[in-house]
Design a protein around this motif. Structure first.
Motif, PDB file in Angstrom:
ATOM      1  N   MET A   1     -28.499 -31.157 -55.646  1.00  0.00           N
ATOM      2  CA  MET A   1     -28.228 -31.097 -54.136  1.00  0.00           C
ATOM      3  C   MET A   1     -26.610 -31.082 -53.987  1.00  0.00           C
ATOM      4  O   MET A   1     -25.974 -32.017 -54.514  1.00  0.00           O
ATOM      5  CB  MET A   1     -28.681 -32.358 -53.198  1.00  0.00           C
ATOM      6  CG  MET A   1     -28.396 -32.480 -51.904  1.00  0.00           C
ATOM      7  SD  MET A   1     -29.477 -33.851 -50.959  1.00  0.00           S
ATOM      8  CE  MET A   1     -28.305 -34.988 -51.627  1.00  0.00           C
ATOM      9  N   LYS A   2     -26.147 -30.136 -52.942  1.00  0.00           N
ATOM     10  CA  LYS A   2     -24.894 -30.191 -52.870  1.00  0.00           C
ATOM     11  C   LYS A   2     -24.231 -31.132 -51.692  1.00  0.00           C
ATOM     12  O   LYS A   2     -24.855 -31.508 -50.760  1.00  0.00           O
ATOM     13  CB  LYS A   2     -24.444 -28.820 -52.074  1.00  0.00           C
ATOM     14  CG  LYS A   2     -22.952 -28.522 -52.033  1.00  0.00           C
ATOM     15  CD  LYS A   2     -22.788 -27.188 -51.193  1.00  0.00           C
ATOM     16  CE  LYS A   2     -21.372 -26.860 -50.826  1.00  0.00           C
ATOM     17  NZ  LYS A   2     -20.875 -25.686 -50.249  1.00  0.00           N
ATOM     18  N   THR A   3     -23.236 -31.634 -52.265  1.00  0.00           N
ATOM     19  CA  THR A   3     -22.487 -32.818 -51.571  1.00  0.00           C
ATOM     20  C   THR A   3     -21.852 -32.237 -50.145  1.00  0.00           C
ATOM     21  O   THR A   3     -21.136 -31.255 -50.545  1.00  0.00           O
ATOM     22  CB  THR A   3     -21.665 -33.698 -52.393  1.00  0.00           C
ATOM     23  OG1 THR A   3     -22.378 -34.217 -53.605  1.00  0.00           O
ATOM     24  CG2 THR A   3     -20.947 -34.901 -51.576  1.00  0.00           C
ATOM     25  N   THR A 170     -27.307 -40.329 -41.731  1.00  0.00           N
ATOM     26  CA  THR A 170     -26.622 -40.763 -43.107  1.00  0.00           C
ATOM     27  C   THR A 170     -25.662 -42.017 -42.988  1.00  0.00           C
ATOM     28  O   THR A 170     -25.025 -41.974 -42.123  1.00  0.00           O
ATOM     29  CB  THR A 170     -26.190 -39.526 -43.638  1.00  0.00           C
ATOM     30  OG1 THR A 170     -26.811 -38.252 -43.812  1.00  0.00           O
ATOM     31  CG2 THR A 170     -25.521 -39.983 -44.863  1.00  0.00           C
ATOM     32  N   SER A 194     -29.198 -47.691 -49.212  1.00  0.00           N
ATOM     33  CA  SER A 194     -29.881 -46.694 -49.390  1.00  0.00           C
ATOM     34  C   SER A 194     -31.584 -47.171 -49.500  1.00  0.00           C
ATOM     35  O   SER A 194     -32.511 -47.091 -48.967  1.00  0.00           O
ATOM     36  CB  SER A 194     -29.726 -45.775 -50.451  1.00  0.00           C
ATOM     37  OG  SER A 194     -30.792 -44.756 -50.814  1.00  0.00           O
ATOM     38  N   LYS A 200     -30.408 -41.495 -46.205  1.00  0.00           N
ATOM     39  CA  LYS A 200     -29.674 -40.806 -46.847  1.00  0.00           C
ATOM     40  C   LYS A 200     -28.314 -41.774 -46.717  1.00  0.00           C
ATOM     41  O   LYS A 200     -27.914 -42.295 -45.815  1.00  0.00           O
ATOM     42  CB  LYS A 200     -29.214 -39.613 -46.377  1.00  0.00           C
ATOM     43  CG  LYS A 200     -30.479 -38.620 -46.468  1.00  0.00           C
ATOM     44  CD  LYS A 200     -30.224 -37.234 -45.561  1.00  0.00           C
ATOM     45  CE  LYS A 200     -30.210 -37.580 -44.233  1.00  0.00           C
ATOM     46  NZ  LYS A 200     -30.206 -36.290 -43.639  1.00  0.00           N
ATOM     47  N   GLY A 202     -24.064 -42.311 -48.162  1.00  0.00           N
ATOM     48  CA  GLY A 202     -22.631 -41.386 -48.732  1.00  0.00           C
ATOM     49  C   GLY A 202     -21.642 -42.361 -48.796  1.00  0.00           C
ATOM     50  O   GLY A 202     -21.868 -43.681 -48.617  1.00  0.00           O
ATOM     51  N   VAL A 217     -20.436 -39.747 -55.819  1.00  0.00           N
ATOM     52  CA  VAL A 217     -21.452 -38.625 -55.986  1.00  0.00           C
ATOM     53  C   VAL A 217     -22.344 -38.824 -57.159  1.00  0.00           C
ATOM     54  O   VAL A 217     -23.502 -38.560 -57.032  1.00  0.00           O
ATOM     55  CB  VAL A 217     -20.724 -37.395 -56.323  1.00  0.00           C
ATOM     56  CG1 VAL A 217     -21.548 -36.297 -56.591  1.00  0.00           C
ATOM     57  CG2 VAL A 217     -19.840 -36.960 -54.742  1.00  0.00           C
ATOM     58  N   CYS A 222     -24.440 -38.308 -50.779  1.00  0.00           N
ATOM     59  CA  CYS A 222     -24.691 -36.933 -50.355  1.00  0.00           C
ATOM     60  C   CYS A 222     -23.786 -36.416 -49.413  1.00  0.00           C
ATOM     61  O   CYS A 222     -23.697 -35.195 -48.901  1.00  0.00           O
ATOM     62  CB  CYS A 222     -26.077 -36.740 -49.714  1.00  0.00           C
ATOM     63  SG  CYS A 222     -26.585 -37.691 -48.299  1.00  0.00           S
ATOM     64  N   GLU A 259     -21.806 -32.644 -59.756  1.00  0.00           N
ATOM     65  CA  GLU A 259     -23.179 -31.994 -59.023  1.00  0.00           C
ATOM     66  C   GLU A 259     -23.926 -31.148 -60.114  1.00  0.00           C
ATOM     67  O   GLU A 259     -25.020 -31.266 -60.279  1.00  0.00           O
ATOM     68  CB  GLU A 259     -22.811 -31.144 -57.660  1.00  0.00           C
ATOM     69  CG  GLU A 259     -22.453 -31.873 -56.659  1.00  0.00           C
ATOM     70  CD  GLU A 259     -22.120 -30.938 -55.500  1.00  0.00           C
ATOM     71  OE1 GLU A 259     -21.978 -31.630 -54.214  1.00  0.00           O
ATOM     72  OE2 GLU A 259     -21.733 -29.848 -55.744  1.00  0.00           O
TER      73      GLU A 259
END
Length: 340
Positions: A1-3, A170, A194, A200, A202, A217, A222, A259
């Motif tokens: 999954m792209k941050t 998030t 979390s 979600k 970060g 990460v 995320c 990633e």
């Protein structure tokens, strides 16, 4: 999954549109997803009695005033400046974002059709503010600096009851000391958030350097938010705890590498290492010359590279078998060497 990487320009424009556009250029060069500013009316944000934080006093000209109001007035972005920055971001191919710090500013940002609302740490106990954002029903990113679990739970309850589903929220772990000492980062708290709230997560970073957001990460963030500046020596409350342009580039590169490195979680040989199997692993070899008709014993074999023959894990399948042909020392053992 792209941050999702948010480059926090914040108030590091120092009230200058020229500097603000330079910050956008830096963000574009680094390859971030969003460049974020701050939207507020100083009079709506602080009273005349509001004092500067210690780091603000140290990083600004405190001779004239130790209050926030005068400092913030110099850092406001007008609506015209917002329009110009939105257009410039669109032109440069990076997404514009801003944090609103008062109710009027939230309405204004809503009119700009920003993709989500970022709640700064200082507003996590501001119920009317949370209710207004919750009522928008947009994606929300909530920073939690200075907060405990109870305050996070209360803020989430307000947002959800006001109309924003949990799955649209998030939560960012954060420490609001500028810069944050490493001993106070407590990065594992992000994972605790979390687990506790099923959201979600970060990380909004105020440490010096880039290793902590990259580590976040690796631990499941995320979203990453990080302040940056053109020059750390500029006067202003946040410059000293911000990344310079090369550091921002290095952080983005590091995050994208992590990633890739995280992979799928399935343990299997990668495409790049399959060819190393025969080189690094061993096969069963004959230790000595042997003649046809001999019974193979453990003393007749040894395990050596390359690994292109029978695996040592299978040695029991050949010990005790009768050779159907003569073999030489140091050669690979083959199943075809034995009587059926």
């Amino acid at each position: 999954m792209k941050t999702l990487i948010i480059a926090e320009a914040g108030v590091n424009h120092n009230g200058s549109m020229v500097l603000a556009k330079q910050l956008v250029d830096v963000a574009v060069e680094a390859g971030v997803d969003y460049v974020k500013f701050q939207t507020f009316k100083a009079e709506n944000l602080v009273s005349k009695q509001a004092k500067k934080a210690k780091y603000q006093i140290e990083n600004t000209d405190s001779k004239s005033s130790d209050g926030q109001l005068e400092m913030l007035k110099q850092l406001e972005l007008s609506e015209q400046m917002h329009d110009e920055l939105v257009a410039y971001c669109n032109q440069k191919g990076v997404k514009f974002l801003s944090t609103g710090f008062d109710l009027e500013s939230l309405d204004y940002l809503k009119s700009l059709d920003i993709p989500f609302f970022k709640i700064p740490s200082g507003e996590i106990t501001n119920k009317p503010y949370l209710q207004k954002i919750g009522g928008f029903g947009s994606e929300v990113i909530l920073s939690t600096g200075m907060a405990d679990f109870g305050e996070i739970e209360d803020a989430l309850t307000v947002l959800i009851e006001s109309g924003t589903p949990r799955e649209k929220i998030t939560v960012l772990h954060c420490n609001t000391e500028y810069p944050t000492p490493m001993k106070d980062v407590n990065l594992k708290a992000m994972q605790s958030i979390s687990t506790a709230f099923n959201v979600k997560v970060g990380y909004s970073d105020h440490t010096l350097g880039i290793e902590v957001p990259i580590a976040a990460v690796a631990l499941g963030a995320c979203v990453i938010e990080k302040h940056f500046t053109i020059d750390r020596t500029l006067e202003g409350p946040d410059h000293k705890a911000s990344l310079i342009p090369k550091e921002l580039c290095d952080m983005v590169s590091g995050i994208r590498n992590i990633e890739l490195a995280l992979g799928t979680g399935i343990k299997a040989p990668s495409d790049s290492e399959i060819s190393n199997k025969n080189v690094a692993r061993k096969s069963i070899h004959y230790k000595k010359d042997l003649k046809a008709g001999m019974l193979l014993t453990p003393d007749d074999i040894e395990m050596k590279r390359p690994g292109s023959g029978i695996s040592p894990m299978q040695y029991e399948s050949i010990v005790g078998r009768v050779l159907s042909t003569s073999v030489t020392a140091d050669s690979l053992v083959e199943y075809s060497d034995f009587e059926a």
